[in-house]
Design an enzyme around this catalytic site. Structure first.
Site, PDB file in Angstrom:
ATOM      1  N   THR A 199       0.845  -1.187   0.000  1.00 29.86           N
ATOM      2  CA  THR A 199       0.000   0.000   0.000  1.00 29.86           C
ATOM      3  C   THR A 199       0.881   1.238   0.000  1.00 29.86           C
ATOM      4  O   THR A 199       1.896   1.290   0.695  1.00 29.86           O
ATOM      5  CB  THR A 199      -0.939   0.022   1.215  1.00 29.86           C
ATOM      6  OG1 THR A 199      -1.831  -1.096   1.138  1.00 29.86           O
ATOM      7  CG2 THR A 199      -1.767   1.290   1.261  1.00 29.86           C
ATOM      8  N   PHE A 252       1.183   5.237   0.786  1.00 26.22           N
ATOM      9  CA  PHE A 252       0.613   6.262   1.656  1.00 26.22           C
ATOM     10  C   PHE A 252       1.202   7.616   1.271  1.00 26.22           C
ATOM     11  O   PHE A 252       2.350   7.701   0.834  1.00 26.22           O
ATOM     12  CB  PHE A 252       0.944   5.969   3.125  1.00 26.22           C
ATOM     13  CG  PHE A 252       0.402   4.651   3.627  1.00 26.22           C
ATOM     14  CD1 PHE A 252      -0.790   4.592   4.327  1.00 26.22           C
ATOM     15  CD2 PHE A 252       1.105   3.470   3.404  1.00 26.22           C
ATOM     16  CE1 PHE A 252      -1.286   3.384   4.786  1.00 26.22           C
ATOM     17  CE2 PHE A 252       0.612   2.258   3.863  1.00 26.22           C
ATOM     18  CZ  PHE A 252      -0.584   2.219   4.557  1.00 26.22           C
TER      19      PHE A 252
END
Length: 363
Positions: free
Chosen positions: A263, A265
């Site tokens: 992921t 960010f």
């Protein structure tokens, strides 16, 4: 064999000496950082101590100089913590993140800012934006895209209504574990808690191992871990930080369907970031609803040979335009060719908003 104890004693003595040298040099660095803070404050009482571009430059230099045996990323992580501790002597960085405590977003915040940063959990992505905009914290950390499930639309939509700038990025490898508490009867698990994104990322594993278990979506993996503490027939899908925080045991490790699951960010703040030498820029563009609009938008990037790294389309929230584009590309807005492209896009678009130029993630 008789020389072995003597050899070990000599090696341990050498390690002790090296530890003393390392401690002395770290203390010297901390004193130097304190002097930097005093000089900055003397010239400007409102001086900004954390400089994303400077930190990226230092970490890149460390990785380039490293000859092993520790790998370059591990060496950079060690220096990140040294820099974080030194910065805390000047002024601890306050960081808001999508909570609660124990989420992957908190893990990303600590990976980027180090353990000496003060991390504050927020209940929603828009709350992170509000805290930064109000000046209650220095920076915010929000998820923007997952390699398996795609973009987090709530984050993109928040940028459309906010004046926040993107100041950095961090990519986190996401490993999901099936967790239980001491009270759980492992052979009777009939309910599994997790965030909807985590369920999607572990779908195949769950279908193969717990096809009959009820899958209950909750607001975060940390919340899933908390709920498991109170039930005997449930399990949670969460990461290492949540497992440690709530004292849970791993029944199965790394159950994500794709081993490269990660992921990305974004770090948001109130100020623009100068060039670091290896940067990325994010923009949001509203185009008029007419034939060739997308071609007109992308053509200047092709002509100036600027590498696009992401292109996302979102419906317009204002209703004035049918769609908007979120675009990431390599380069800094202060570079001449990037400035030329932005000027052309500005002329062709109904609206252009530069979300920020920032260092490409080092770790």
């Amino acid at each position: 064999m008789s020389d072995t104890p003597k050899d070990l004693a000599g090696l341990r003595q050498r390690i002790d000496q090296l530890d003393s040298d390392i401690m002395r040099l770290i203390s010297e660095r901390a004193e130097c950082a304190r002097s930097v803070a005093e000089t900055k404050t003397k010239d400007d009482p409102q001086a900004v101590f954390y400089r994303p571009e400077r930190e990226a430059q230092v970490l890149r230099r460390i990785m380039a100089l490293n000859d092993g045996p520790l790998d370059s990323e591990e060496m950079a992580r060690l220096f990140r913590e040294i820099m974080s501790a030194c910065l805390a002597l000047e002024q601890p960085v306050k960081v808001a993140y999508l909570g609660p405590e124990g989420t992957f977003t908190q893990q990303a915040a600590l990976k980027h800012f180090g353990e000496s940063a003060i991390s504050l959990p927020m209940a929603a992505i828009d709350e992170v934006f509000r805290e930064v905009e109000a000046g209650a914290v220095n920076y915010g950390v929000v998820p923007v895209e997952n390699s398996t499930e795609g973009v987090i639309n709530h984050t993109l939509d928040s940028f459309m209504d906010s004046s926040m700038r993107i100041c950095g990025e961090v990519v986190l490898r996401i490993h999901h574990h099936l967790l239980v508490s001491d009270n759980t009867r492992r052979d009777k698990v009939s309910r599994i808690y997790s965030h909807p994104q985590s369920f999607a990322q572990c779908r195949k594993w769950l279908d193969a191992h717990y096809p009959q278990a009820e899958r209950v979506p909750v607001s975060s993996n940390a919340e899933a871990a908390r709920l498991v503490k109170t039930e005997w027939h449930s399990a949670a899908i969460a990461g290492d930080m949540a497992a440690k925080l709530y004292g849970l045991t791993r029944v199965a490790e790394k159950i994500e369907d794709r081993p490269d699951n990660s992921t990305r960010f974004l770090i948001i703040g109130n100020q623009d970031v100068p060039m670091s030498g290896d940067d990325k820029t994010s923009i949001v563009v509203a185009m008029r609803n007419e034939p060739g609009a997308l071609h007109d938008l992308l053509e200047p990037f092709h002509r100036h040979q600027i590498d696009l790294t992401r292109l996302e389309t979102r419906p317009s929230r204002s209703g004035v335009w049918n769609y908007v584009f979120f675009i990431d590309f390599k380069g800094h807005r202060e570079e001449s060719r990037v400035a030329a492209v932005l000027e052309e896009v500005q002329m062709r678009a109904a609206e252009l908003k530069v979300l920020g130029s920032f260092p490409i993630g080092v770790l």
